[in-house]
Design an enzyme around this catalytic site. Structure first.
Site, short mmCIF file in Angstrom:
data_model
loop_
_atom_site.label_atom_id
_atom_site.label_comp_id
_atom_site.label_asym_id
_atom_site.label_seq_id
_atom_site.Cartn_x
_atom_site.Cartn_y
_atom_site.Cartn_z
N HIS A 18 0.72 -1.19 0.10
CA HIS A 18 0.16 0.18 0.01
C HIS A 18 0.92 1.30 0.01
O HIS A 18 2.17 1.13 -0.19
CB HIS A 18 -0.80 -0.18 1.29
N HIS A 21 4.17 1.25 2.08
CA HIS A 21 5.54 0.82 1.51
C HIS A 21 6.13 1.45 0.35
O HIS A 21 7.18 1.86 0.31
CB HIS A 21 4.99 -0.66 1.04
N CYS A 126 0.25 -22.66 23.19
CA CYS A 126 -0.81 -23.42 22.90
C CYS A 126 -0.65 -24.26 21.88
O CYS A 126 0.08 -24.22 20.99
CB CYS A 126 -1.72 -22.09 22.08
N CYS A 129 -2.24 -23.42 18.20
CA CYS A 129 -1.29 -22.63 17.50
C CYS A 129 0.08 -23.10 17.36
O CYS A 129 0.52 -22.37 16.39
CB CYS A 129 -1.14 -21.31 18.08
N CYS A 148 -5.62 -19.43 25.67
CA CYS A 148 -5.04 -18.77 24.37
C CYS A 148 -5.95 -17.69 23.56
O CYS A 148 -7.12 -17.97 23.54
CB CYS A 148 -4.99 -20.02 23.01
N HIS A 151 -7.74 -19.70 20.58
CA HIS A 151 -8.52 -20.73 20.75
C HIS A 151 -9.40 -20.91 21.94
O HIS A 151 -10.12 -21.51 22.38
CB HIS A 151 -7.60 -21.96 20.54
N LYS A 303 -3.01 5.30 11.74
CA LYS A 303 -2.16 4.66 10.74
C LYS A 303 -2.68 3.79 9.73
O LYS A 303 -3.54 3.22 9.90
CB LYS A 303 -1.02 3.88 11.72
N LYS A 306 -3.94 -2.49 6.70
CA LYS A 306 -4.65 -3.35 6.12
C LYS A 306 -5.77 -3.81 7.29
O LYS A 306 -6.78 -3.86 7.00
CB LYS A 306 -3.81 -4.66 5.68
O1 ME8 Z 1 7.92 -4.28 9.21
N1 ME8 Z 1 3.22 5.14 6.45
O2 ME8 Z 1 7.73 -4.88 7.22
P1 ME8 Z 1 6.14 -3.91 6.70
C1 ME8 Z 1 4.60 5.18 6.15
N2 ME8 Z 1 9.41 -6.73 7.29
N3 ME8 Z 1 5.28 4.05 6.06
C2 ME8 Z 1 4.77 3.05 6.22
C3 ME8 Z 1 3.25 2.99 6.36
C4 ME8 Z 1 2.62 3.97 6.67
N4 ME8 Z 1 1.38 3.98 6.98
N5 ME8 Z 1 2.89 1.51 6.57
C5 ME8 Z 1 4.25 1.02 6.41
C6 ME8 Z 1 8.29 -4.87 8.37
N6 ME8 Z 1 5.13 1.72 5.98
C7 ME8 Z 1 9.59 -5.67 8.49
C8 ME8 Z 1 10.69 -4.89 8.17
S1 ME8 Z 1 13.25 -4.85 7.77
C9 ME8 Z 1 14.61 -5.59 8.16
C10 ME8 Z 1 11.85 -5.76 8.09
C11 ME8 Z 1 6.54 1.40 5.56
O3 ME8 Z 1 5.80 -4.80 5.47
C12 ME8 Z 1 7.46 1.87 6.46
O4 ME8 Z 1 8.83 1.82 6.07
O5 ME8 Z 1 5.30 -4.07 7.85
C13 ME8 Z 1 7.63 0.88 7.62
O6 ME8 Z 1 8.55 0.76 8.43
C14 ME8 Z 1 7.30 -0.57 6.82
O7 ME8 Z 1 6.60 -0.18 5.77
C15 ME8 Z 1 6.88 -1.72 7.46
O8 ME8 Z 1 6.83 -2.58 6.42
#
Ligand code: ME8
Length: 674
Positions: A18, A21, A126, A129, A148, A151, A303, A306
């Protein structure tokens, strides 16, 4: 040649991409283009984080082998990113072999150096899970039995063999590093947050699981898989050749490491500024120069996520806005480091003001006049009155000042201010043109020199703006460049190498519109309809495809779903939920997890309530905050204090990070929730 290594987080494939990212990746891409334009050899890395129990479960739910499931979601990220034309050198995937090799090396080195040891992990287990829960995550049943949360069956207190990382050994070293390298954590507010967290003490970290299969096996002990964050954080070095032959291995790694800029959202600040540097120190690897933690795009004040169902849908966004204008908007609108609310209204206003009526209009009117009044050749400055010449000189000064202001702000990652500097200079040019009225000057042959001075000044300003804006608007600025009759790629032209006057005598190219003006009311109406349709489609799809962790709550099913222990409304009404205001909050001596609160529930006396959130919340910042309290929970004693209720919090991630539930609007103390 100077090098510059910039990274984004690797995105977790438990959800679809979204705007959030895309945001971090836009920032990284813009920085990468900016540095390249200024002569740096850049390595820009992004990618996906693909291991862990949630992903394993989501694949199971989708009825697919896990790798096939993650391949599908990775493809959806790459498709969503494609229109933005990101210039990353590589897309790292934690399921790639070279990555696994590199992580094993990091693990082994830390272990040989004595920072990884085997111990016992104790937690509430659990069997359904196949997972451990923290006490704070569990539900409480009759007689305080822990249940849990999924569950609602009793949890067993089990201990499991686990490897631990000696995080506690790094407390002093980390503090010293933060203190000696103020640029390591930026912005400064985040640095202070991390400093106070680390000063509060660090516990060793469990870094392996025997219950999770979808992960990287621990070297020489394949029953264990590595903790996802150990695996994921390592990507920043494995992808450039640490412990493997990627891009030529060691030589390439040494060339680009340490990273110059690691961009992360503030949600994952601690992993990147506490765990990550500690892992690197344990293996004797240098630390990155800067971890910059940006704010979150909010939607409706919350924030974007999803789970909340308030994400900005990229499909809708792309339908009305080109990737270029989205790039410009997110950089210009959000003060980098702070949170910002995303609204389509603000996007429309910004596009219309800065791009359609702004630089787009400047280009269109300047070039059209050059075509109509000067046979399509950018004129040399002609002789004009002293007054007009002085104004032209002022404009020229403003433009050259914008060149240094842009770089100064950009080098500090003040993107919004850098773009503002360009807009301010553009206002000067616009005003200069409007005041000088070249369309009138063109009617009088005696004013030929004045006309040429005006058009020369406007076209030269535009040439500078094109070079400055190239990292942000790569396609539109290349079009302007060609329209000005310039050869080559503007992306390779350093703005501070441009010489005023070099643009004259060039034959301009074909004039095409750059940023069409958008009808705000009509576009807003269309977007609302599209969003509703797309949400409905997503909800349908979610029920079958999106992993459980990311699925929004579906409507109550008519038929009971197996595995859900339903309760009746009467059961729910037994729970008395009330709004409370935190009056005081303090740590409980010798209990590193507990905070002791007094909370005003609108009763004669505030209540004393204890909550296990001390590792995540600074008590000094909590008074005044409104929370939700279970007001009729039987009192119980914790560490000698009676707790007269329970504060509600969401539990996030594997470690069960609590996020206090609250309200966006003001609500009176004691108000009942139902
Ligand atoms: O945390 N506003 O992955 P993730 C701004 N896999 N940036 C946002 C955002 C928002 N509303 N939502 C997501 C993870 N982001 C781990 C990271 S790194 C070694 C492992 C961006 O898919 C922002 O950069 O949940 C946030 O830190 C990142 O997506 C989280 O991505």
């Amino acid at each position: 040649m100077n090098k510059f290594y910039v990274t984004t987080p690797i995105y977790y494939v438990n959800s679809y991409p979204h705007l959030g990212h895309v945001y971090t990746t836009i920032i990284a891409d813009t920085v990468a283009r900016y540095k390249r334009q200024r002569g740096y050899e850049v390595f820009f890395l992004t990618g996906t984080d693909e291991h862990g129990i949630n992903i394993e479960r989501a694949a199971e739910k989708a009825g697919l082998p896990v790798k096939q499931h993650v391949d599908r979601i990775v493809a959806s990220f790459q498709t969503a990113f494609a229109p933005f034309q990101f210039t990353n050198q590589h897309w790292v995937r934690t399921t790639d072999e070279y990555h696994k090799e590199g992580v094993r090396k990091l693990w082994r080195t830390a272990q040989e150096n004595g920072f990884i040891y085997k111990g016992k992990y104790e937690g509430w287990y659990c069997g359904n899970c196949n997972e451990f829960y923290q006490e704070a995550e569990a539900q409480k049943g009759a007689d305080e039995v822990l249940l849990c949360p999924t569950h609602e069956r009793p949890l067993e207190l089990l201990s499991e063999e686990s490897y631990f990382f000696k995080l506690s050994a790094f407390q002093d070293k980390l503090i010293e590093h933060y203190e000696q390298n103020p640029q390591f954590i930026r912005p400064e507010t985040r640095r202070n947050e991390v400093l106070s967290f680390v000063r509060g003490g660090l516990n060793d970290l469990s870094v392996s699981r025997v219950s999770v299969k979808w992960g990287i096996p621990v070297p020489d002990d394949p029953e264990h898989t590595m903790y996802v964050w150990f695996d994921a954080l390592s990507n920043y070095i494995t992808a450039i050749g640490y412990g493997n032959e990627q891009f030529g291995g060691e030589t390439h790694f040494k060339k680009f490491w340490p990273a110059d800029l690691q961009l992360v959202g503030k949600d994952i600040l601690r992993f990147h500024t506490v765990y990550w540097p500690a892992f690197l120190m344990a293996a004797g690897v240098e630390l990155p120069q800067t971890v910059y933690s940006h704010g979150m795009w909010l939607s409706g004040g919350r924030k974007m996520s999803k789970t909340l169902g308030n994400v900005i849908d990229l499909a809708v966004l792309h339908k009305y806005f080109t990737p270029e204008v989205v790039r410009y908007f997110v950089l210009r609108e959000m003060v980098f480091g702070q949170d910002g609310d995303f609204t389509y209204e603000a996007l429309l206003d910004r596009v219309n003001a800065d791009l359609a009526s702004g630089v787009g209009n400047l280009a269109a009117r300047t070039l059209t006049m050059v075509r109509n009044f000067c046979d399509g050749v950018i004129p040399a400055p002609g002789n004009a009155s002293a007054e007009l010449s002085a104004s032209a000189q002022d404009v020229r000064d403003a433009v050259t000042q914008a060149v240094s202001a842009f770089d100064r702000e950009f080098d500090e990652y003040n993107f919004s201010r850098a773009l503002e500097a360009v807009s301010n200079a553009r206002f000067r040019v616009d005003k200069f043109i409007s005041d000088a009225k070249p369309w009138d000057l063109a009617k009088d042959p005696a004013q030929r020199g004045a006309l040429e001075l005006v058009l020369h000044t406007a076209a030269e300003s535009l040439r500078f703006f094109a070079a400055l804006l190239a990292p942000v608007l790569p396609n539109a600025t290349q079009t302007i460049w060609q329209q000005l009759g310039e050869a080559g790629s503007v992306a390779e032209v350093r703005p501070d190498s441009l010489l005023w006057g070099d643009g004259q005598q060039k034959q301009i190219g074909e004039i095409t519109p750059l940023f069409p003006r958008l009808d705000k009311k009509k576009v807003m109406d269309d977007i609302k309809q599209d969003e509703a349709a797309s949400q409905a489609a997503r909800a349908q799809e979610t029920q079958t495809e999106v992993p459980a962790a990311a699925a929004p709550a579906a409507a109550a099913p008519a038929e009971p779903v197996p595995g859900i222990a339903y309760i009746g409304i009467d059961d729910f009404l037994k729970v008395e939920l009330r709004v409370g205001e935190i009056k005081t909050a303090e740590r409980v001596p010798k209990a590193d997890k507990l905070l002791r609160f007094t909370i005003d529930l609108g009763e004669a006396e505030p209540r004393q309530i204890l909550a296990g959130i001390a590792q995540y919340y600074d008590p000094e910042k909590l008074p005044g905050r409104k929370v939700i309290v279970v007001a009729n929970l039987a009192p119980r004693k914790l560490r000698g204090f009676e707790s007269q209720g329970m504060i509600l919090a969401a539990s996030i991630g594997e470690e069960g990070r609590p996020i206090l539930a609250g309200f966006l609007e003001d609500v009176p103390n004691g108000a009942k929730l139902k």
